[in-house]
Design a protein around this motif. Structure first.
Motif, PDB file in Angstrom:
ATOM      1  N   ILE A 175       0.841  -1.201   0.000  1.00 58.58           N
ATOM      2  CA  ILE A 175       0.000   0.000   0.000  1.00 58.58           C
ATOM      3  C   ILE A 175       0.874   1.248   0.000  1.00 58.58           C
ATOM      4  O   ILE A 175       0.643   2.191  -0.758  1.00 58.58           O
ATOM      5  N   ARG A 176       1.917   1.220   0.826  1.00 56.43           N
ATOM      6  CA  ARG A 176       2.815   2.392   0.890  1.00 56.43           C
ATOM      7  C   ARG A 176       3.573   2.563  -0.421  1.00 56.43           C
ATOM      8  O   ARG A 176       3.718   3.680  -0.923  1.00 56.43           O
ATOM      9  N   SER A 177       4.043   1.458  -0.998  1.00 57.35           N
ATOM     10  CA  SER A 177       4.825   1.603  -2.234  1.00 57.35           C
ATOM     11  C   SER A 177       3.950   2.042  -3.407  1.00 57.35           C
ATOM     12  O   SER A 177       4.414   2.668  -4.334  1.00 57.35           O
ATOM     13  N   HIS A 178       2.632   1.737  -3.327  1.00 58.52           N
ATOM     14  CA  HIS A 178       1.714   2.193  -4.382  1.00 58.52           C
ATOM     15  C   HIS A 178       1.224   3.623  -4.146  1.00 58.52           C
ATOM     16  O   HIS A 178       0.469   4.160  -4.955  1.00 58.52           O
ATOM     17  N   GLY A 179       1.604   4.197  -2.993  1.00 57.03           N
ATOM     18  CA  GLY A 179       1.148   5.549  -2.678  1.00 57.03           C
ATOM     19  C   GLY A 179      -0.331   5.613  -2.318  1.00 57.03           C
ATOM     20  O   GLY A 179      -0.968   6.655  -2.440  1.00 57.03           O
ATOM     21  N   ASP A 180      -0.876   4.480  -1.847  1.00 54.97           N
ATOM     22  CA  ASP A 180      -2.298   4.420  -1.485  1.00 54.97           C
ATOM     23  C   ASP A 180      -2.506   4.742   0.004  1.00 54.97           C
ATOM     24  O   ASP A 180      -3.357   4.148   0.664  1.00 54.97           O
ATOM     25  N   LEU A 181      -1.731   5.693   0.526  1.00 55.91           N
ATOM     26  CA  LEU A 181      -1.709   5.918   1.978  1.00 55.91           C
ATOM     27  C   LEU A 181      -3.084   6.226   2.557  1.00 55.91           C
ATOM     28  O   LEU A 181      -3.364   5.896   3.702  1.00 55.91           O
ATOM     29  N   MET A 182      -3.949   6.864   1.759  1.00 52.14           N
ATOM     30  CA  MET A 182      -5.260   7.245   2.292  1.00 52.14           C
ATOM     31  C   MET A 182      -6.101   6.037   2.679  1.00 52.14           C
ATOM     32  O   MET A 182      -7.079   6.153   3.394  1.00 52.14           O
ATOM     33  N   VAL A 183      -5.706   4.866   2.224  1.00 52.41           N
ATOM     34  CA  VAL A 183      -6.484   3.656   2.503  1.00 52.41           C
ATOM     35  C   VAL A 183      -6.091   3.015   3.851  1.00 52.41           C
ATOM     36  O   VAL A 183      -6.813   2.188   4.374  1.00 52.41           O
ATOM     37  N   LEU A 184      -4.983   3.436   4.420  1.00 54.29           N
ATOM     38  CA  LEU A 184      -4.469   2.812   5.657  1.00 54.29           C
ATOM     39  C   LEU A 184      -5.481   2.814   6.819  1.00 54.29           C
ATOM     40  O   LEU A 184      -5.613   1.803   7.505  1.00 54.29           O
ATOM     41  N   PRO A 185      -6.227   3.924   7.049  1.00 51.29           N
ATOM     42  CA  PRO A 185      -7.188   3.906   8.156  1.00 51.29           C
ATOM     43  C   PRO A 185      -8.225   2.788   8.052  1.00 51.29           C
ATOM     44  O   PRO A 185      -8.712   2.294   9.076  1.00 51.29           O
ATOM     45  N   ALA A 186      -8.545   2.348   6.835  1.00 49.38           N
ATOM     46  CA  ALA A 186      -9.508   1.255   6.665  1.00 49.38           C
ATOM     47  C   ALA A 186      -8.996  -0.035   7.294  1.00 49.38           C
ATOM     48  O   ALA A 186      -9.761  -0.951   7.593  1.00 49.38           O
ATOM     49  N   PHE A 187      -7.680  -0.096   7.503  1.00 48.55           N
ATOM     50  CA  PHE A 187      -7.051  -1.264   8.128  1.00 48.55           C
ATOM     51  C   PHE A 187      -6.541  -0.921   9.524  1.00 48.55           C
ATOM     52  O   PHE A 187      -5.641  -1.575  10.050  1.00 48.55           O
ATOM     53  N   ASN A 188      -7.110   0.150  10.102  1.00 44.62           N
ATOM     54  CA  ASN A 188      -6.759   0.535  11.472  1.00 44.62           C
ATOM     55  C   ASN A 188      -5.272   0.872  11.607  1.00 44.62           C
ATOM     56  O   ASN A 188      -4.639   0.571  12.623  1.00 44.62           O
ATOM     57  N   CYS A 189      -4.715   1.494  10.571  1.00 43.28           N
ATOM     58  CA  CYS A 189      -3.272   1.802  10.572  1.00 43.28           C
ATOM     59  C   CYS A 189      -3.104   3.322  10.466  1.00 43.28           C
ATOM     60  O   CYS A 189      -3.559   3.937   9.495  1.00 43.28           O
ATOM     61  N   PHE A 190      -2.468   3.897  11.473  1.00 46.02           N
ATOM     62  CA  PHE A 190      -2.329   5.365  11.506  1.00 46.02           C
ATOM     63  C   PHE A 190      -0.892   5.816  11.709  1.00 46.02           C
ATOM     64  O   PHE A 190      -0.633   6.953  12.044  1.00 46.02           O
ATOM     65  N   SER A 191       0.065   4.901  11.553  1.00 48.95           N
ATOM     66  CA  SER A 191       1.443   5.299  11.822  1.00 48.95           C
ATOM     67  C   SER A 191       2.076   5.883  10.565  1.00 48.95           C
ATOM     68  O   SER A 191       1.706   5.529   9.468  1.00 48.95           O
TER      69      SER A 191
END
Length: 201
Positions: free
Chosen positions: A185-201
């Motif tokens: 997700i990070r390498s694709h630059g899809d950072l806005m999707v991280l909260p959907a997986f409970n990830c905020f770091s």
């Protein structure tokens, strides 16, 4: 996710499909062409469906969903990783392919994690679809039956990925984003999707 993408109700026919996605991912990672994959799944009835027609359609749907990730490493991970990891990647693939799922996971689930609000119920699904119906003519034209079926699909996806204990649960569980998917997700630059997986770091 492109905001000009239309909302499509195909998830009523193509729900989470974990078993089918894993089977298709294994064939795809073995280097077969898409035509050969569809042929092999259909001739061997690898999905164990009652009719051949639906098998070919589902195989193509799985290929399309895998292609939406645009990441062969993730396809291989669906084929080879433990079930919980593979399921989470399948959810990401589903989100990448369906604007409906993408926006639900971001605006409803991701927002709840962001606000540390673990409450969840039918009202959250109802509100999401009501808001969409007000904003989008295509969604407004969907039948009540279609909307009901979509809500069932969404609830089942949340159960499959352990966000909910069962379809009647009234709270969200804290989920853990597996490093394989987080890195992708990070390498694709899809950072806005991280909260959907409970990830905020």
């Amino acid at each position: 996710m492109d905001n000009t993408c239309p909302y499509i109700a195909s998830l009523t026919r193509e729900p989470f499909l974990f078993y089918e996605m894993r089977t298709t991912a294994k064939l795809l990672s073995s280097g077969l062409s898409e035509e050969d994959i569809v042929a092999q799944i259909t001739s061997g009835n690898l999905f164990q469906y009652p009719t051949e027609k639906s098998v070919a359609r589902m195989a193509k749907a799985c290929l399309k969903r895998l292609a939406a990730m645009d990441d062969m490493d993730l396809v291989r991970a669906i084929a080879q990783q433990p079930t919980d990891v593979a399921k989470q990647i399948c959810l990401y693939a589903m989100m990448k392919q369906s604007r409906l799922m993408w926006e639900f996971m971001l605006t409803v689930i991701g927002e709840k994690y962001r606000l540390k609000d673990s409450s969840f119920g039918r009202i959250d699904l109802n509100t999401y679809f009501m808001r969409l119906q007000e904003q989008d003519d295509a969604v407004a034209a969907w039948s009540e039956g279609t909307i009901t079926k979509l809500k069932q699909v969404f609830a089942k996806v949340l159960v499959e990925n352990e966000y909910l204990d069962d379809v009647h649960a009234d709270h969200l569980n804290p989920v853990y984003l597996h490093p394989i998917l987080e890195n992708a997700i990070r390498s694709h630059g899809d950072l806005m999707v991280l909260p959907a997986f409970n990830c905020f770091s």
